[in-house]
Enzyme design. Sequence first.
Site, short mmCIF file in Angstrom:
data_model
loop_
_atom_site.label_atom_id
_atom_site.label_comp_id
_atom_site.label_asym_id
_atom_site.label_seq_id
_atom_site.Cartn_x
_atom_site.Cartn_y
_atom_site.Cartn_z
N SER A 63 0.82 -1.41 -0.12
CA SER A 63 -0.06 -0.21 0.08
C SER A 63 0.82 1.26 -0.10
CB SER A 63 -0.81 -0.03 1.24
OG SER A 63 -2.16 -0.36 1.02
N TYR A 189 -2.39 -1.94 -10.81
CA TYR A 189 -2.57 -1.84 -8.98
C TYR A 189 -1.72 -3.12 -8.58
CZ TYR A 189 -4.37 -1.93 -4.63
OH TYR A 189 -4.47 -2.11 -3.25
N TYR A 241 -4.11 3.47 7.70
CA TYR A 241 -5.45 2.65 7.84
C TYR A 241 -6.29 3.45 8.64
CZ TYR A 241 -2.48 -0.74 5.48
OH TYR A 241 -1.70 -1.44 4.52
N1 GLU Z 1 -2.00 -5.14 -2.56
C1 GLU Z 1 -2.54 -5.16 -1.14
C2 GLU Z 1 -4.17 -5.20 -1.30
O1 GLU Z 1 -4.75 -4.69 -2.35
C3 GLU Z 1 -2.22 -4.11 -0.37
C4 GLU Z 1 -2.91 -3.75 0.69
C5 GLU Z 1 -2.28 -3.02 1.68
O2 GLU Z 1 -1.00 -3.01 1.76
O3 GLU Z 1 -2.75 -2.32 2.44
O4 GLU Z 1 -4.96 -5.70 -0.82
#
Ligand code: GLU
Length: 318
Positions: A63, A189, A241
């Site tokens: 992320s 992505y 988050y």
């Molecule tokens: N590739 C992960 C997803 O999309 C990234 C999540 C993250 O690092 O918060 O679920």
Amino acid sequence: MAQVQAFLEQLHHEFKGISAGKLASYIPELARADPDWFGISMVTLDGRTFEVGDIAQKFTIQSISKVFVYGMALEDYGREKLLKKVGVEPTGDPFNSLIRLDEDSKRPDNPMINAGAIATTGLITGHHPAERLNRMLTMFQNYVGNEVFVDVSTFISERSTGHRNRAMAHLMLNFGMIDQPIEEALDLYFQQCSVLVTCHDLAVMAATLANQGINPVTGQRAVGAEHVRDILSVMYTCGMYNFAGEWAFRVGIPAKSGVSGGILAVVPNQAGIAVFSPLLDHHGNSVRGLRVFEALAQEYGFHLFDLSLGRCKFTSRD
Ligand code: GLU
């Protein structure tokens, strides 16, 4: 005030015994991480590096990539046009919450949650998928100062298990917030999340943002100075988050974390700092990483409101 290198070593020693937290396992490749990995790296704007532990271990950026792709979209689209597609409102929801689109505008709330990040990635310009991927890799390289690569097995792992992300993309397609072909946006992505970095790389990337977009090691510009304030604003409000508010209160440094265990933080005009330790708390933030940053903010007065009130106690000469 403690000398910087000695203080980082002290923090590493103090927190390396923490075994609380879990490895992310919903992406199969991430569950292979060693729970003991622990690195701390700081790169100051005068080009000094202080670091300890597993600072050269490669891992996927996850992320944390969202910050830099947002910067790219700001350059491609400009602020006002981008704001019409992706908002800047913190949600308090988990990163993978199945979309909470703004009721009136149908926009995803912000570019740091997965829905907003996928929409942002879908806006990256280029004539075909390879051109978009190459542009993105060049962008990352400018921040890091070296060539970067996509970890193919993580990319494949994400692509074959990313059903929630795919569901979000379909919902946004339904609302007209992203365009077909959504599989291309999703692939890009998943590729951006699978870019391999080290803890040291993340500190250089953070230092580049702390230095108004110029990599302090190579002297190369990675992003227009006019976009740095917008990037740091979304990091500050949405980067950690659904712990972002508490982080802003306790630590107060614009930061972004990722499920592979990295946290990258930008102390404007001073330094870039990164911690890598893959054991995560229930929000998805590195447990040891949180402890390190709380201690650093306390010791050096790195909280933005300490900085702006003239209470920063940091000097890299120490
Ligand atoms: N590739 C992960 C997803 O999309 C990234 C999540 C993250 O690092 O918060 O679920």
